[in-house]
Design a protein around this motif. Structure first.
Motif, PDB file in Angstrom:
ATOM      1  N   ALA A  27       0.822  -1.209   0.000  1.00 45.84           N
ATOM      2  CA  ALA A  27       0.000   0.000   0.000  1.00 45.84           C
ATOM      3  C   ALA A  27       0.859   1.264   0.000  1.00 45.84           C
ATOM      4  N   LEU A  28       2.095   1.154   0.479  1.00 45.22           N
ATOM      5  CA  LEU A  28       2.982   2.321   0.532  1.00 45.22           C
ATOM      6  C   LEU A  28       3.904   2.417  -0.684  1.00 45.22           C
ATOM      7  N   ALA A  29       3.871   1.419  -1.554  1.00 47.99           N
ATOM      8  CA  ALA A  29       4.746   1.412  -2.724  1.00 47.99           C
ATOM      9  C   ALA A  29       4.575   2.662  -3.597  1.00 47.99           C
ATOM     10  N   PRO A  30       3.334   3.111  -3.863  1.00 51.52           N
ATOM     11  CA  PRO A  30       3.182   4.339  -4.669  1.00 51.52           C
ATOM     12  C   PRO A  30       3.813   5.557  -3.994  1.00 51.52           C
ATOM     13  N   ARG A  31       3.700   5.660  -2.679  1.00 50.24           N
ATOM     14  CA  ARG A  31       4.286   6.803  -1.993  1.00 50.24           C
ATOM     15  C   ARG A  31       5.807   6.743  -2.036  1.00 50.24           C
ATOM     16  N   VAL A  32       6.367   5.540  -1.915  1.00 54.25           N
ATOM     17  CA  VAL A  32       7.822   5.395  -2.016  1.00 54.25           C
ATOM     18  C   VAL A  32       8.291   5.778  -3.412  1.00 54.25           C
ATOM     19  N   ALA A  33       7.547   5.353  -4.432  1.00 53.84           N
ATOM     20  CA  ALA A  33       7.904   5.700  -5.814  1.00 53.84           C
ATOM     21  C   ALA A  33       7.853   7.211  -6.003  1.00 53.84           C
ATOM     22  N   TRP A  34       6.863   7.859  -5.398  1.00 53.19           N
ATOM     23  CA  TRP A  34       6.757   9.323  -5.485  1.00 53.19           C
ATOM     24  C   TRP A  34       7.947   9.986  -4.800  1.00 53.19           C
ATOM     25  N   LEU A  35       8.327   9.460  -3.651  1.00 53.38           N
ATOM     26  CA  LEU A  35       9.478  10.009  -2.936  1.00 53.38           C
ATOM     27  C   LEU A  35      10.752   9.867  -3.762  1.00 53.38           C
ATOM     28  N   ARG A  36      10.907   8.729  -4.438  1.00 56.73           N
ATOM     29  CA  ARG A  36      12.098   8.515  -5.256  1.00 56.73           C
ATOM     30  C   ARG A  36      12.198   9.561  -6.368  1.00 56.73           C
ATOM     31  N   GLY A  37      11.055   9.989  -6.891  1.00 57.61           N
ATOM     32  CA  GLY A  37      11.065  10.945  -7.989  1.00 57.61           C
ATOM     33  C   GLY A  37      11.047  12.396  -7.568  1.00 57.61           C
ATOM     34  N   THR A  38      10.862  12.658  -6.287  1.00 60.36           N
ATOM     35  CA  THR A  38      10.772  14.051  -5.812  1.00 60.36           C
ATOM     36  C   THR A  38      11.775  14.320  -4.691  1.00 60.36           C
ATOM     37  N   VAL A  39      11.391  14.004  -3.471  1.00 62.84           N
ATOM     38  CA  VAL A  39      12.226  14.308  -2.304  1.00 62.84           C
ATOM     39  C   VAL A  39      13.605  13.677  -2.389  1.00 62.84           C
TER      40      VAL A  39
END
Length: 220
Positions: A134-146
């Motif tokens: 469930a957190l995989a999308p948020r981790v992917a977002w973090l990899r591309g931003t923060v």
């Protein structure tokens, strides 16, 4: 941290950070001051010592009684701080070096302290994504931003790590977020004599530690 001037010394920065994370106290003892002076002589960035302090506090956080300071004194952080200083010196000395010419297949630039910390954080979050779908999308977002770039200074690394875990907290279901907040605010203490900024730092430290504990993310 409290409202220290930009010209604050290394010793003032460390003392301020320790007291904010500890959540109590106004000054250091004579023995703590002596230890702080020895760290100042090491010539490492303030953030290196601060990282050792925060790691020590995180280990002690869940054993602290309500209203009791997380750490009794600065000397309780000595082992972790000395380990961080040793790690920083080792990585800084090796940064930029390459293996001997006779081994071209293994030639690779050695990682700096900042690059090593960034890589460990990314690896920890990738592992989390594998365990918590469930957190995989948020981790992917973090990899591309923060986490898209590697900060060039320790202070930016600290902010990057904190932002990552706070973003993960916001991705949790409401009931889990509420539980994390309750866990974070039920331990440690904040004295009214602390500045607004110091209380904010103290609270952020406890929240990030609670998120890491909830997600099973160990030291990075």
């Amino acid at each position: 941290m409290s409202l220290l001037p930009e010209s604050a010394s290394f010793e003032e920065l460390v003392q301020d950070y320790f007291l904010a994370v500890r959540g109590a106290g106004l000054m250091l003892s004579a023995l703590d001051s002596e230890l702080l002076t020895s760290w100042a002589r090491e010539g490492v960035p303030f953030e290196v010592v601060a990282r050792g302090i925060s790691r020590s506090a995180e280990k002690a956080l869940w054993d602290a009684r309500p209203g009791e300071p997380v750490l009794r004194n600065l000397r309780a952080c000595r082992r972790q701080v000395d380990a961080e200083i040793k790690k920083y010196r080792s990585l800084t000395a090796g940064a930029g070096e390459t293996p001997a010419p006779e081994a071209p297949s293994r030639r690779r630039k050695a990682l700096s302290w900042e690059e090593t910390r960034h890589a460990r954080l990314v690896d920890a979050l990738e592992d989390l994504a594998g365990r918590e779908q469930a957190l995989a999308p948020r981790v992917a977002w973090l990899r591309g931003t923060v986490l898209a770039s590697i900060p060039g200074e320790p202070a930016a690394l600290d902010a990057q790590e904190a932002l990552s875990f706070l973003a993960l907290l916001r991705a949790l279901p409401f009931l889990q977020r509420r539980e994390v907040w309750r866990d974070a605010l039920s331990v440690g203490s904040e004295q009214q004599v602390m500045s607004v900024r110091a209380r904010r730092l103290s609270r952020r430290f406890r929240v990030v530690a609670a998120v890491r504990r909830r997600l099973g993310v160990k030291e990075v």
